[in-house]
Design a protein around this motif. Sequence first.
Motif, PDB file in Angstrom:
ATOM      1  N   TYR A 149       0.827  -1.214   0.000  1.00 31.88           N
ATOM      2  CA  TYR A 149       0.000   0.000   0.000  1.00 31.88           C
ATOM      3  C   TYR A 149       0.861   1.264   0.000  1.00 31.88           C
ATOM      4  O   TYR A 149       0.362   2.341  -0.290  1.00 31.88           O
ATOM      5  CB  TYR A 149      -0.896   0.044   1.245  1.00 31.88           C
ATOM      6  N   GLY A 150       2.119   1.123   0.372  1.00 29.60           N
ATOM      7  CA  GLY A 150       2.981   2.297   0.487  1.00 29.60           C
ATOM      8  C   GLY A 150       3.189   2.676   1.938  1.00 29.60           C
ATOM      9  O   GLY A 150       2.586   2.097   2.834  1.00 29.60           O
ATOM     10  N   HIS A 151       4.069   3.648   2.185  1.00 30.28           N
ATOM     11  CA  HIS A 151       4.369   4.078   3.553  1.00 30.28           C
ATOM     12  C   HIS A 151       3.145   4.761   4.179  1.00 30.28           C
ATOM     13  O   HIS A 151       2.570   5.675   3.558  1.00 30.28           O
ATOM     14  CB  HIS A 151       5.524   5.070   3.564  1.00 30.28           C
ATOM     15  N   PRO A 152       2.763   4.361   5.388  1.00 34.26           N
ATOM     16  CA  PRO A 152       1.564   4.945   6.015  1.00 34.26           C
ATOM     17  C   PRO A 152       1.618   6.471   6.116  1.00 34.26           C
ATOM     18  O   PRO A 152       0.615   7.145   5.852  1.00 34.26           O
ATOM     19  CB  PRO A 152       1.558   4.301   7.409  1.00 34.26           C
ATOM     20  N   GLU A 153       2.800   7.044   6.458  1.00 32.85           N
ATOM     21  CA  GLU A 153       2.830   8.510   6.616  1.00 32.85           C
ATOM     22  C   GLU A 153       2.629   9.212   5.274  1.00 32.85           C
ATOM     23  O   GLU A 153       1.996  10.262   5.203  1.00 32.85           O
ATOM     24  CB  GLU A 153       4.103   8.988   7.344  1.00 32.85           C
ATOM     25  N   LEU A 154       3.128   8.595   4.201  1.00 32.83           N
ATOM     26  CA  LEU A 154       2.925   9.217   2.886  1.00 32.83           C
ATOM     27  C   LEU A 154       1.459   9.081   2.459  1.00 32.83           C
ATOM     28  O   LEU A 154       0.888  10.002   1.846  1.00 32.83           O
ATOM     29  CB  LEU A 154       3.859   8.587   1.842  1.00 32.83           C
ATOM     30  N   ARG A 155       0.833   7.962   2.777  1.00 33.43           N
ATOM     31  CA  ARG A 155      -0.594   7.800   2.430  1.00 33.43           C
ATOM     32  C   ARG A 155      -1.420   8.890   3.116  1.00 33.43           C
ATOM     33  O   ARG A 155      -2.316   9.475   2.508  1.00 33.43           O
ATOM     34  CB  ARG A 155      -1.068   6.402   2.834  1.00 33.43           C
ATOM     35  N   GLU A 156      -1.071   9.182   4.384  1.00 34.21           N
ATOM     36  CA  GLU A 156      -1.767  10.271   5.108  1.00 34.21           C
ATOM     37  C   GLU A 156      -1.555  11.602   4.395  1.00 34.21           C
ATOM     38  O   GLU A 156      -2.493  12.368   4.185  1.00 34.21           O
ATOM     39  CB  GLU A 156      -1.219  10.412   6.533  1.00 34.21           C
ATOM     40  N   LEU A 157      -0.301  11.867   4.048  1.00 36.30           N
ATOM     41  CA  LEU A 157       0.014  13.162   3.423  1.00 36.30           C
ATOM     42  C   LEU A 157      -0.663  13.299   2.060  1.00 36.30           C
ATOM     43  O   LEU A 157      -1.127  14.380   1.685  1.00 36.30           O
ATOM     44  CB  LEU A 157       1.532  13.319   3.279  1.00 36.30           C
ATOM     45  N   ALA A 159      -3.469  11.832   1.169  1.00 33.43           N
ATOM     46  CA  ALA A 159      -4.906  12.041   1.431  1.00 33.43           C
ATOM     47  C   ALA A 159      -5.151  13.518   1.765  1.00 33.43           C
ATOM     48  O   ALA A 159      -6.089  14.135   1.251  1.00 33.43           O
ATOM     49  CB  ALA A 159      -5.374  11.128   2.560  1.00 33.43           C
ATOM     50  N   ASP A 160      -4.272  14.109   2.605  1.00 32.03           N
ATOM     51  CA  ASP A 160      -4.379  15.544   2.920  1.00 32.03           C
ATOM     52  C   ASP A 160      -4.275  16.395   1.660  1.00 32.03           C
ATOM     53  O   ASP A 160      -5.033  17.340   1.452  1.00 32.03           O
ATOM     54  CB  ASP A 160      -3.205  15.990   3.816  1.00 32.03           C
ATOM     55  N   HIS A 161      -3.272  16.047   0.839  1.00 30.89           N
ATOM     56  CA  HIS A 161      -3.033  16.791  -0.405  1.00 30.89           C
ATOM     57  C   HIS A 161      -4.293  16.760  -1.278  1.00 30.89           C
ATOM     58  O   HIS A 161      -4.714  17.789  -1.813  1.00 30.89           O
ATOM     59  CB  HIS A 161      -1.848  16.155  -1.136  1.00 30.89           C
ATOM     60  N   LEU A 162      -4.922  15.582  -1.385  1.00 25.56           N
ATOM     61  CA  LEU A 162      -6.123  15.463  -2.217  1.00 25.56           C
ATOM     62  C   LEU A 162      -7.286  16.251  -1.629  1.00 25.56           C
ATOM     63  O   LEU A 162      -8.070  16.853  -2.352  1.00 25.56           O
ATOM     64  CB  LEU A 162      -6.515  13.994  -2.362  1.00 25.56           C
ATOM     65  N   ARG A 163      -7.375  16.244  -0.304  1.00 24.22           N
ATOM     66  CA  ARG A 163      -8.459  17.008   0.332  1.00 24.22           C
ATOM     67  C   ARG A 163      -8.277  18.497   0.064  1.00 24.22           C
ATOM     68  O   ARG A 163      -9.227  19.194  -0.267  1.00 24.22           O
ATOM     69  CB  ARG A 163      -8.493  16.742   1.849  1.00 24.22           C
ATOM     70  N   VAL A 168     -11.215  16.364  -2.464  1.00 21.09           N
ATOM     71  CA  VAL A 168     -11.690  14.980  -2.484  1.00 21.09           C
ATOM     72  C   VAL A 168     -11.697  14.471  -1.043  1.00 21.09           C
ATOM     73  O   VAL A 168     -10.643  14.441  -0.405  1.00 21.09           O
ATOM     74  CB  VAL A 168     -10.767  14.086  -3.349  1.00 21.09           C
ATOM     75  N   PRO A 169     -12.857  14.078  -0.514  1.00 27.49           N
ATOM     76  CA  PRO A 169     -12.907  13.596   0.862  1.00 27.49           C
ATOM     77  C   PRO A 169     -12.378  12.173   0.934  1.00 27.49           C
ATOM     78  O   PRO A 169     -13.115  11.218   0.705  1.00 27.49           O
ATOM     79  CB  PRO A 169     -14.411  13.633   1.175  1.00 27.49           C
ATOM     80  N   VAL A 170     -11.091  12.044   1.219  1.00 26.07           N
ATOM     81  CA  VAL A 170     -10.494  10.706   1.155  1.00 26.07           C
ATOM     82  C   VAL A 170      -9.703  10.438   2.426  1.00 26.07           C
ATOM     83  O   VAL A 170      -9.041  11.328   2.961  1.00 26.07           O
ATOM     84  CB  VAL A 170      -9.620  10.584  -0.121  1.00 26.07           C
ATOM     85  N   GLY A 171      -9.787   9.206   2.904  1.00 23.73           N
ATOM     86  CA  GLY A 171      -8.992   8.794   4.045  1.00 23.73           C
ATOM     87  C   GLY A 171      -7.760   8.041   3.574  1.00 23.73           C
ATOM     88  O   GLY A 171      -7.760   7.460   2.477  1.00 23.73           O
ATOM     89  N   ALA A 172      -6.711   8.029   4.410  1.00 21.32           N
ATOM     90  CA  ALA A 172      -5.463   7.357   4.026  1.00 21.32           C
ATOM     91  C   ALA A 172      -5.711   5.884   3.704  1.00 21.32           C
ATOM     92  O   ALA A 172      -5.004   5.290   2.880  1.00 21.32           O
ATOM     93  CB  ALA A 172      -4.450   7.490   5.152  1.00 21.32           C
ATOM     94  N   ASP A 358       7.028  21.913   0.502  1.00 27.99           N
ATOM     95  CA  ASP A 358       7.823  22.228  -0.692  1.00 27.99           C
ATOM     96  C   ASP A 358       7.062  21.934  -1.983  1.00 27.99           C
ATOM     97  O   ASP A 358       7.191  22.669  -2.962  1.00 27.99           O
ATOM     98  CB  ASP A 358       9.135  21.423  -0.683  1.00 27.99           C
ATOM     99  N   LEU A 359       6.273  20.864  -1.980  1.00 25.14           N
ATOM    100  CA  LEU A 359       5.523  20.552  -3.194  1.00 25.14           C
ATOM    101  C   LEU A 359       4.479  21.639  -3.470  1.00 25.14           C
ATOM    102  O   LEU A 359       4.333  22.096  -4.607  1.00 25.14           O
ATOM    103  CB  LEU A 359       4.840  19.181  -3.094  1.00 25.14           C
ATOM    104  N   ASP A 360       3.788  22.080  -2.430  1.00 19.85           N
ATOM    105  CA  ASP A 360       2.787  23.149  -2.606  1.00 19.85           C
ATOM    106  C   ASP A 360       3.438  24.417  -3.158  1.00 19.85           C
ATOM    107  O   ASP A 360       2.901  25.055  -4.056  1.00 19.85           O
ATOM    108  CB  ASP A 360       2.114  23.484  -1.263  1.00 19.85           C
TER     109      ASP A 360
END
Length: 461
Positions: A149-157, A159-163, A168-172, A358-360
Amino acid sequence: MRQTIDLPLVVDRDCGVPLAVQVAGQLREAMRTGGLKAGERLPSTRGLAALLGVSRTVVTDAYQQLYAEGWLDGRHGSGTYVADEALPYDRPGARAVEARRVRHHEQARPGVVDLRPGRPWVLDYDTAAWRRAWRSAGELAPDAYPDPYGHPELRELLADHLRRARAVPVGAGNVMVTRSTGNGLDLIAATLLGPGTKAGVEEPGWRAARHIFASRGAQVVPCPVDEQGVIVEALPDDLRVLYTTPAHQFPVGGRLPIPRREKLLAWARRTGAIVVEDDYDAEFRYDVAPLPALYGLDPERVVLLGTLSKSLGPDVGLGWLVAPADLLDAVAERRVLLADRTSGPVQRAVTTLLERGDLDRHLRRMRLEYARRRAVIVEALGPYVRGDTAGLHVMLALPAEVVPGLVRQAGERGVLLNTTEPHHLGPPRVHGIVLGYGSASRADLRRGCAVIRELIPPEGA
Ligand SMILES: Cc1ncc(COP(=O)(O)O)c(C=O)c1O
């Protein structure tokens, strides 16, 4: 006065065509027809200039033009050769080869203007942020076994980025870290498709989607688009998967209006199809309000694919796949069986870029720059421009009979273009040029657009 050499090359000083164009044209023809073969060495510029009785600049210009088009290869200090795979840039399958060459001939000939789509601007990173990201990636040892699934902390980030970026209302728990859109699409295809299944792809549409679906055994069904996007009424009822680009249809450029989004989802619910939403360049939007992602409208029927390919570049190798939890689990299982994964160090570097904002920041800077470039195109080529509300490319709508000659002549003048034609599965229904402005500076873009403008025949001619 005419002079010939063994190749045989001829220069005609009286015909009005620049000598470099004449030399390049004849060499191109010799390579096209097999008179000159892959790997063969061309005469030195000095030697050929002496034989033809022209200045060395004439031969250098001709060679540089042919580098630009991908016909020639230079091996440092050891001469000029016919490239191993001398494929003109508009032929399917040429992209990987081109990419290497573009890097090469950009050095060889700074004057080349590359207006092909799919190439972001990679010369303007915040290099301190980039180095910091990679230093952080180097601080940890690689994982013993990668999480599919990938690194959990990146999945969280993500999901935040998409929100934030896409509302997009998405959970990690619904996010998988992939290497790219192509990787995500292939994992979906490997999970849902196979012989006996049908997969719809927009027509015209991203050709990688067609190849990916076909390579997993599915029957690819072309689904026509108009200037707004996919035509829902034309969709058959027996598709397992439909691939679509609602934010910025590739290559025509439409934005799917909300009523059509609703209709599309109603079709998916009725037929049981999964809609794959390729959100490849949605971070870049100009003068228009955002439209809700399909995923947000029906998270049970839609898989959303995202990528850093348009913001940081395809070479980084990071994307995301957002799906309903049960489908995501099935994809993860399949991924393990396929021994497929995303590099851990890449995930760590991108985690740092997201964590520190930095990406933003990079996206904000690039949005401004791309908006300016888009304005250059609209000013120069306005009446022909379609699909300029988002992304890093527009389409120039042109009569079918004009396109091949225009692309060839632009190439001869150092302006590299792609047409809409290879993005069709069936007979071309949309004609024109897919003009990418990701990898050309504003000055180059102005020059490229001026060349295109000159080559468009006057109305009614
Ligand atoms: C329609 C479309 N989707 C996605 C991508 C990016 O693909 P990837 O993330 O596989 O690099 C491109 C790049 O050219 C594209 O044109």
